[in-house]
Design an enzyme around this catalytic site. Structure first.
Site, PDB file in Angstrom:
ATOM      1  N   ASP A 104       0.718  -1.409   0.042  1.00 54.01           N
ATOM      2  CA  ASP A 104       0.025  -0.054   0.206  1.00 54.01           C
ATOM      3  C   ASP A 104       0.782   1.133  -0.231  1.00 54.01           C
ATOM      4  O   ASP A 104       2.002   0.711   0.073  1.00 54.01           O
ATOM      5  CB  ASP A 104      -0.915  -0.313   1.324  1.00 54.01           C
ATOM      6  N   SER A 105       0.356   2.417   0.157  1.00 51.09           N
ATOM      7  CA  SER A 105       1.254   3.408   0.123  1.00 51.09           C
ATOM      8  C   SER A 105       1.642   3.829   1.509  1.00 51.09           C
ATOM      9  O   SER A 105       2.014   4.387   1.909  1.00 51.09           O
ATOM     10  CB  SER A 105       0.099   4.686  -0.583  1.00 51.09           C
ATOM     11  N   CYS A 139      -4.345  -1.429  -1.277  1.00 47.52           N
ATOM     12  CA  CYS A 139      -4.931   0.381  -1.798  1.00 47.52           C
ATOM     13  C   CYS A 139      -5.461  -0.256  -3.331  1.00 47.52           C
ATOM     14  O   CYS A 139      -5.744  -0.402  -3.947  1.00 47.52           O
ATOM     15  CB  CYS A 139      -3.012   0.701  -2.885  1.00 47.52           C
ATOM     16  N   GLU A 192      -2.511   8.935   7.798  1.00 47.55           N
ATOM     17  CA  GLU A 192      -1.358   8.798   8.417  1.00 47.55           C
ATOM     18  C   GLU A 192      -0.528   9.809   9.646  1.00 47.55           C
ATOM     19  O   GLU A 192      -0.220   9.142   9.931  1.00 47.55           O
ATOM     20  CB  GLU A 192      -0.419   9.297   6.881  1.00 47.55           C
ATOM     21  N   CYS A 217     -10.767   2.169   0.327  1.00 45.24           N
ATOM     22  CA  CYS A 217      -9.693   2.398   0.464  1.00 45.24           C
ATOM     23  C   CYS A 217      -9.471   2.630   1.298  1.00 45.24           C
ATOM     24  O   CYS A 217      -9.901   2.088   2.895  1.00 45.24           O
ATOM     25  CB  CYS A 217      -9.340   5.152   0.583  1.00 45.24           C
ATOM     26  N   HIS A 223      -7.258   3.014   3.911  1.00 45.05           N
ATOM     27  CA  HIS A 223      -7.316   3.455   5.060  1.00 45.05           C
ATOM     28  C   HIS A 223      -8.416   3.796   6.004  1.00 45.05           C
ATOM     29  O   HIS A 223      -8.339   4.288   7.255  1.00 45.05           O
ATOM     30  CB  HIS A 223      -6.858   5.277   4.426  1.00 45.05           C
TER      31      HIS A 223
HETATM   32  N1  DGL Z   1      -4.889   3.251   0.777  1.00 46.86           N
HETATM   33  C1  DGL Z   1      -4.315   4.093  -0.405  1.00 46.86           C
HETATM   34  C2  DGL Z   1      -5.594   3.437  -1.022  1.00 46.86           C
HETATM   35  O1  DGL Z   1      -6.215   2.398  -0.738  1.00 46.86           O
HETATM   36  C3  DGL Z   1      -4.530   5.035   0.141  1.00 46.86           C
HETATM   37  C4  DGL Z   1      -4.138   5.792  -1.611  1.00 46.86           C
HETATM   38  C5  DGL Z   1      -2.935   7.023  -1.139  1.00 46.86           C
HETATM   39  O2  DGL Z   1      -2.036   7.256  -0.828  1.00 46.86           O
HETATM   40  O3  DGL Z   1      -3.704   8.387  -1.519  1.00 46.86           O
HETATM   41  O4  DGL Z   1      -6.161   4.084  -2.011  1.00 46.86           O
END
Ligand code: DGL
Length: 271
Positions: A10-11, A73, A152, A186, A188
């Site tokens: 993931d990011s 992600c 985050e 997402c 997150h």
């Molecule tokens: N967890 C990522 C997603 O599902 C976050 C994306 C991001 O870094 O903006 O989209």
């Protein structure tokens, strides 16, 4: 039986929502997680940049010889899944298909809400998949660009004025549409589950894309005879592209165990 690890990326910390479920339902599997914390968020970036980052994330995880890779992600799943599948001869799982299957099953009034990053909403991937599976479902989609940086930074708890205000602002049109299922598009966003659920009310089912994806992966590995099956607990390793402290602190709280000793920083630009 296949004892190779499963790669997950993931990011940032969001993919831990998938990893936690993977670990819960397949405790024997070795898991390698990469969070691109040095470049998060991905969601406001162009398709080209997201693909470039995702290629490097894949290349890093492939050094572990994984039996499968989970794109935990929404942004990468909606934007780069096809490209990554074409380029890599390893099973790759994204979050869209499992989430859409769950939402289609849950909704009774055929009105589904969708929240995600700008890139995910722009892609139209969730709507396309839902339309193919259950034509006639009305989707109310809303991009929520500020939620990822908020998570985050650890601002996810009920009562947090920033989290409550942001959620209410983004979710107002979705709630007004009368949806009975909301795809948290997402990975997150499940960290905000209580805040989002508190605003939407108990009549709206929240679809956690990471969780759904993890269950999907388990079924696929079973069908393909790729489960580990070894007795004992699998090993979990975590890699990030920025300093380990913030990730370790958030991950330890979310996963309910101290992972600090298992987190390492790498230079993702070298892949
Ligand atoms: N967890 C990522 C997603 O599902 C976050 C994306 C991001 O870094 O903006 O989209």
């Amino acid at each position: 039986m296949d004892t190779r690890p499963i790669g997950v990326f993931d990011s940032g910390v969001g993919g831990l929502t998938a990893l936690r479920e993977l670990a819960r339902i397949m405790p024997d599997e070795d898991l390698v997680y990469f969070g691109d914390t040095g470049r998060v968020p991905y969601g406001g970036r162009s398709r080209e940049v997201i693909i470039r980052y995702a290629r490097q994330d894949m290349a890093f995880l492939r050094t572990f010889n994984p039996k499968a890779i989970v794109i935990a992600c929404g942004t990468v799943s909606t934007t780069a899944l096809d490209v990554l599948r074409e380029e890599n001869g390893v099973p790759i799982f994204g979050v869209v298909e499992p989430a859409v299957a769950a939402a289609a099953q849950i909704t009774k009034n055929s009105r589904v809400g969708l929240i995600g990053t700008k890139a995910s909403i722009r892609s139209g991937a969730y709507e396309r998949a839902l339309g193919a599976l259950r034509p006639g479902i009305a989707v109310t989609a809303q991009a929520c660009p500020l939620l990822v940086p908020m998570v985050e930074n650890g601002r996810c708890r009920p009562g947090d004025i920033v989290a409550e205000t942001m959620a209410a602002e983004y979710l107002a049109p979705v709630k007004a549409a009368g949806v009975d299922a909301l795809i948290l598009g997402c990975t997150h966003y499940p960290l905000l589950k209580e805040v989002i659920g508190g605003y939407m009310g108990t009549d709206v089912a929240l679809v956690d894309v990471g969780e759904q994806c993890a269950r999907w992966v388990k079924k696929q590995l079973e069908w393909d005879g790729l489960r580990n099956g070894r007795p004992g607990a699998g090993r979990h390793r975590y890699y990030v592209s920025d300093s380990t402290e913030d990730f370790s602190a958030l991950a330890s709280v979310f996963l309910g165990e101290d992972v600090a000793g298992d987190v390492e920083q790498i230079d993702i630009t070298a892949y």
